[in-house]
Design an enzyme around this catalytic site. Structure first.
Site, mmCIF file in Angstrom:
data_model
loop_
_atom_site.group_PDB
_atom_site.id
_atom_site.type_symbol
_atom_site.label_atom_id
_atom_site.label_comp_id
_atom_site.label_asym_id
_atom_site.label_seq_id
_atom_site.Cartn_x
_atom_site.Cartn_y
_atom_site.Cartn_z
ATOM 1 N N HIS A 1 0.823 -1.212 0.000
ATOM 2 C CA HIS A 1 0.000 0.000 0.000
ATOM 3 C C HIS A 1 0.856 1.261 0.000
ATOM 4 O O HIS A 1 1.619 1.498 0.946
ATOM 5 C CB HIS A 1 -0.894 -0.031 1.239
ATOM 6 C CG HIS A 1 -1.881 1.074 1.325
ATOM 7 N ND1 HIS A 1 -2.024 1.858 2.448
ATOM 8 C CD2 HIS A 1 -2.799 1.521 0.427
ATOM 9 C CE1 HIS A 1 -2.997 2.730 2.258
ATOM 10 N NE2 HIS A 1 -3.470 2.561 1.033
ATOM 11 N N HIS B 1 -0.904 11.012 -1.815
ATOM 12 C CA HIS B 1 -2.225 10.561 -1.374
ATOM 13 C C HIS B 1 -3.184 11.694 -1.054
ATOM 14 O O HIS B 1 -4.287 11.765 -1.586
ATOM 15 C CB HIS B 1 -2.090 9.655 -0.151
ATOM 16 C CG HIS B 1 -3.409 9.196 0.394
ATOM 17 N ND1 HIS B 1 -4.097 9.892 1.373
ATOM 18 C CD2 HIS B 1 -4.181 8.119 0.083
ATOM 19 C CE1 HIS B 1 -5.232 9.267 1.633
ATOM 20 N NE2 HIS B 1 -5.309 8.187 0.875
#
Length: 293
Positions: free
Chosen positions: A43, A85
């Protein structure tokens, strides 16, 4: 798409020519899923060990022997695609110190040159001081160099009109839409409309929706989406089986990647649901727990 009573595997979703596990493991994804060993995806790179969404994080994933990495793509004020992100630069860079008068420090309000000046590593550890926010071009070249595979998230597409077309153009320019690469790529988003746009523009690309549609809604998603990727705590054996019973746009059963699992006990529980993949900040921990290669 038609409903089928079938146990889906990640190999079925992505094609038998594209093993989800490392070729060195000698195990294709289908065999792994059937044996209860889902594919493990790093991730934002191996973000438990290196600053997320940086080249250092995907290098760390490669060092750990992970084949798949995940990232997030957004766009700068002057149109450059960058890997980060949050829609704000504040959490993972020193933007507040370098540009104190420009709150709330949104990615879309800074040029690529300004973002390239930021330190994206010191927040994580002094070891990574001076690490930069990579452009998507830089990122794709490093992933290719590492022979990794990529789960690419189009982040906040509502903020960046046309980002789907721009992302696909860049991927094409970098060779990631050719026959040798397309099996190493999945494009996902929290926006179903964004995923449909990707499918319409490039039907050969494997796509994923981040979320948990109801079972009654799955037939609509299956027209343009290959994988349903919900949070791990929203899943059950029954829901995973329901997803697996639908065929996606490539005539293969829908798959399920669960996120974000970081401990062994949860990994074993989620693997028991029959998921095809588990996304983790600590992918080595998950891999050891579920026995994936």
């Amino acid at each position: 798409m038609h409903t089928r009573v079938v146990v889906a595997t990640a190999a079925a979703v992505l094609g038998t020519a594209a093993p989800l596990l490392s070729p060195a493991s000698g195990v294709r994804a289908g065999e792994a899923a059937q044996a209860g060993r889902p594919t493990v995806i790093a991730h934002r790179g191996a973000s438990g060990y290196a600053p997320e969404n940086t080249l250092a994080a995907i290098d760390k994933a490669a060092q750990l022997g992970l084949t798949w990495v995940e990232n997030d793509v957004q766009r700068t004020r002057d149109g450059e695609l960058v890997v980060i992100h949050d829609d704000s630069l504040q959490r993972t860079t020193n933007v507040k110190a370098l540009f104190p008068g420009r709150a709330p420090w949104k990615v879309k309000d800074f040029t690529a040159a300004e973002i390239a000046r930021l330190d994206a590593g010191s927040w994580f550890s002094r070891t990574y001081a001076g690490t930069r926010v990579p452009t998507l071009t830089q990122y794709m070249r490093r992933v290719d160099h590492n022979r990794e595979k990529l789960l690419l998230e189009i982040k906040n597409p509502e903020l960046y009109p046309g980002i789907e077309q721009q992302t696909l153009k860049l991927l094409g320019n970098e060779g990631w839409l050719d026959r040798d690469h397309v099996g190493r790529l999945v494009v996902q988003s929290f926006s179903a409309d964004s995923v449909r746009t990707v499918h319409d523009l490039r039907p050969a690309v494997t796509t994923a929706y981040l979320g948990r549609p109801t079972v009654a809604q799955l037939h609509r998603y299956a027209r343009s989406i290959d994988l349903i990727n919900p949070t791990y705590d929203s899943l059950s054996t029954a829901y995973v089986a329901a997803v697996h019973a639908f065929e996606g746009p490539h005539g293969r059963p829908l798959g399920v990647f669960a996120w974000t699992v970081n401990d062994a006990a949860t990994a074993r529980k989620v693997a028991g649901y029959g998921v095809d993949g588990i996304i983790s900040n600590k992918p080595d921990v998950v891999r050891s727990a579920v026995g994936s290669g």
